[in-house]
Design a protein around this motif. Structure first.
Motif, PDB file in Angstrom:
ATOM      1  N   GLN A  73       5.275   4.481   2.071  1.00 32.57           N
ATOM      2  CA  GLN A  73       5.887   5.805   2.257  1.00 32.57           C
ATOM      3  C   GLN A  73       6.314   5.997   3.725  1.00 32.57           C
ATOM      4  OE1 GLN A  73       3.303   9.146   1.307  1.00 32.57           O
ATOM      5  NE2 GLN A  73       5.066  10.270   0.566  1.00 32.57           N
ATOM      6  N   HIS A 131       0.849  -1.197   0.000  1.00 34.54           N
ATOM      7  CA  HIS A 131       0.000   0.000   0.000  1.00 34.54           C
ATOM      8  C   HIS A 131       0.881   1.243   0.000  1.00 34.54           C
ATOM      9  CE1 HIS A 131      -3.988  -1.898   1.527  1.00 34.54           C
ATOM     10  NE2 HIS A 131      -3.398  -2.608   0.596  1.00 34.54           N
ATOM     11  N   HIS A 132       0.513   2.198  -0.820  1.00 33.21           N
ATOM     12  CA  HIS A 132       1.333   3.403  -0.989  1.00 33.21           C
ATOM     13  C   HIS A 132       1.644   4.087   0.340  1.00 33.21           C
ATOM     14  CE1 HIS A 132       2.009   7.701  -1.565  1.00 33.21           C
ATOM     15  NE2 HIS A 132       2.498   7.420  -2.753  1.00 33.21           N
ATOM     16  N   ASP A 133       0.602   4.354   1.150  1.00 34.05           N
ATOM     17  CA  ASP A 133       0.829   5.171   2.347  1.00 34.05           C
ATOM     18  C   ASP A 133       1.692   4.430   3.376  1.00 34.05           C
ATOM     19  OD1 ASP A 133      -0.701   6.905   0.970  1.00 34.05           O
ATOM     20  OD2 ASP A 133      -2.435   6.858   2.311  1.00 34.05           O
ATOM     21  N   HIS A 190       4.582   9.438  -7.065  1.00 30.63           N
ATOM     22  CA  HIS A 190       4.683   7.992  -6.861  1.00 30.63           C
ATOM     23  C   HIS A 190       5.902   7.723  -5.982  1.00 30.63           C
ATOM     24  CE1 HIS A 190       8.126   8.361  -9.424  1.00 30.63           C
ATOM     25  NE2 HIS A 190       7.397   9.085 -10.248  1.00 30.63           N
ATOM     26  N   ARG A 217       4.798   5.377 -12.217  1.00 33.42           N
ATOM     27  CA  ARG A 217       3.704   4.949 -11.335  1.00 33.42           C
ATOM     28  C   ARG A 217       2.981   3.715 -11.866  1.00 33.42           C
ATOM     29  NH1 ARG A 217      -1.489   4.360 -11.156  1.00 33.42           N
ATOM     30  NH2 ARG A 217      -1.760   5.122 -13.289  1.00 33.42           N
ATOM     31  N   ASP A 270      -2.044   1.281  -6.190  1.00 37.60           N
ATOM     32  CA  ASP A 270      -2.902   1.269  -4.998  1.00 37.60           C
ATOM     33  C   ASP A 270      -4.101   2.194  -5.230  1.00 37.60           C
ATOM     34  OD1 ASP A 270      -4.099   1.549  -2.554  1.00 37.60           O
ATOM     35  OD2 ASP A 270      -2.270   2.094  -1.462  1.00 37.60           O
ATOM     36  N   HIS A 272      -4.917   5.132  -3.038  1.00 43.52           N
ATOM     37  CA  HIS A 272      -4.126   6.368  -3.147  1.00 43.52           C
ATOM     38  C   HIS A 272      -4.293   7.043  -4.511  1.00 43.52           C
ATOM     39  CE1 HIS A 272      -0.928   9.091  -1.885  1.00 43.52           C
ATOM     40  NE2 HIS A 272      -0.562   9.078  -3.153  1.00 43.52           N
ATOM     41  N   PHE A 273      -4.336   6.219  -5.570  1.00 46.64           N
ATOM     42  CA  PHE A 273      -4.456   6.776  -6.929  1.00 46.64           C
ATOM     43  C   PHE A 273      -5.837   6.423  -7.489  1.00 46.64           C
ATOM     44  CE2 PHE A 273       0.119   5.731  -6.480  1.00 46.64           C
ATOM     45  CZ  PHE A 273       0.654   6.992  -6.647  1.00 46.64           C
TER      46      PHE A 273
END
Ligand code: HEM
Length: 362
Positions: A12, A7-9, A301, A242, A282, A285-286
């Motif tokens: 990150q 998952h992106h978040d 990204h 991305r 994801d 997020h997008f």
């Protein structure tokens, strides 16, 4: 235990979390010697260099090469990148209609650029590429992976010996000087750093150029809008990063303490895999994440990493890819995908692209 962070978040957050390190000694499985002999990813976990170092060690190793990648030094490379691109396109024009864009264009451009930066002879580059392909492949047998690793260390060791005897104006010579004049890196770190620069410097950009051409040819309406100036080449590069991340996943990081991520508890000593390919898709997020959309705002990204290990070559990769794509489509605005079966994925745990990309210039 290895957690794939898709998952992106969450990715990150973890890429920038000081409780997450890259030294394999933090990993219980590694420390207890439980990895099988010939495990294909072992090299990524143990290669001595900045990707397996934390804190001061990481700053020292990254600092030794970062001077070569400042925005000014990258900008100075532009005329050379343009000249190499033009020469490769001249070669492609002779191939009469249909050719494999990956082999004849997307591969040689970044390889020759990083080859020149490191001071590698043209003749050494193809052999190094073949070995490096085996290193990132997931279909290589353990014996082949070990042989490729030995081959790469052997070849790069002889490059170092040759540069010691006859210094050049290149990064390898600079690293040798850093070792000999101030003992700022060990011999293993010297060869490990060269290996990293070689693999990171070409396998990734090769995938980016291939994936961008493939996405554009599959979306001719958007390609037209790039050619008429509605969208920039930079937007193509960022959306490709991305949508079809050149690095699918990158091994490994380790929790030095228990870390809560949402409802999940990652325990101290467990490993984390940065799943860049999945994070780019994801949908949390997008919006409409599976759509290639050059008008996407913002297209931020994680495909070049994030935090202290953010890609050192990001500026170079972007410059190479933008130049390659702009010049390719300026020279061949009617480029299309060749007829035939859909190209196969390259079959790598790390690298994400297709084995071949057959295109037609007319
Ligand atoms: C499209 C091209 C590229 C992509 C997608 C890419 C992607 C990445 C990613 C995701 C990381 C972080 C890995 C991690 O720790 O999880 C990384 C690190 C790195 N990249 Fe790139 N890269 C590209 C091109 C390049 C080039 C051209 C170079 C060098 C000439 C380079 C050199 C490095 C180095 C040295 C690191 C390690 C940084 C550190 O550990 O501090 N990369 N790259």
């Amino acid at each position: 235990m290895v957690w794939a962070i898709s998952h992106h978040d969450a990715l990150q957050q973890l890429l920038n979390d000081p409780r997450v390190g890259k030294n394999a000694q933090l990993w219980t499985t590694f420390r207890e010697g439980r990895l099988p002999e010939g495990w294909p990813l072992l090299n990524f976990v143990t290669v001595p260099g900045m990707t397996t170092a934390d804190g001061d060690d990481h700053r020292r190793l990254r600092g030794l090469v970062s001077q070569a990648f400042t925005p000014r030094r990258i900008a100075e490379l532009q005329p050379r990148i343009e000249a190499l691109t033009a020469r490769l396109l001249d070669g492609v024009a002779l191939l009469e209609g249909e050719f494999d864009l990956r082999e004849h264009f997307a591969y040689p451009l970044p390889m020759q650029v990083i080859g020149e930066l490191l001071g590698l002879a043209l003749a050494e580059q193809d052999e190094l590429h073949e070995l490096s392909d085996t290193l990132v492949s997931s279909s290589a047998t353990p014996a082949a992976a070990v042989a490729a690793q030995r081959g790469l260390f052997g070849l790069l060791g002889s490059v170092v010996a040759a540069k010691r005897a006859e210094p050049g104006d290149d990064l390898t010579t600079d690293l040798i000087a850093a070792r000999e004049e101030s003992d700022r890196l060990s011999e293993e770190e010297l060869v490990g750093t060269l290996l990293l620069m070689l693999v990171a410097g070409h396998e990734t950009t090769l995938n980016l150029i291939t994936n961008a051409v493939r996405a554009l040819l599959a979306h001719p309406d958007q390609l037209r809008q790039v050619l008429d100036g509605t969208y920039s080449w930079s937007a193509v590069v960022e959306e490709t990063l991305r949508y079809d991340s050149p690095v699918g996943q990158f091994p490994l990081r380790y929790a030095s303490e228990d870390i809560a991520v949402g409802n999940v508890l990652i325990r101290r000593g467990e490993a984390l895999l940065a799943s860049y390919g999945a994070a780019g898709r994801d949908s949390g997020h997008f919006p409409d994440a599976d759509r290639f959309d050059l008008g996407r705002k913002p297209a931020k990204h994680l495909s070049l990493g994030h935090g202290p290990h953010f890609c050192l070559g990001a500026g170079l990769a972007r410059l190479e890819a933008e130049t390659a794509l702009r010049e390719l489509f300026t020279r061949f605005p009617d480029l299309t995908l060749a007829d035939g079966p859909a190209p196969e994925p390259i079959g790598s745990f790390i690298s994400n692209s297709v084995r071949t990309l057959r295109v037609r210039t007319s």
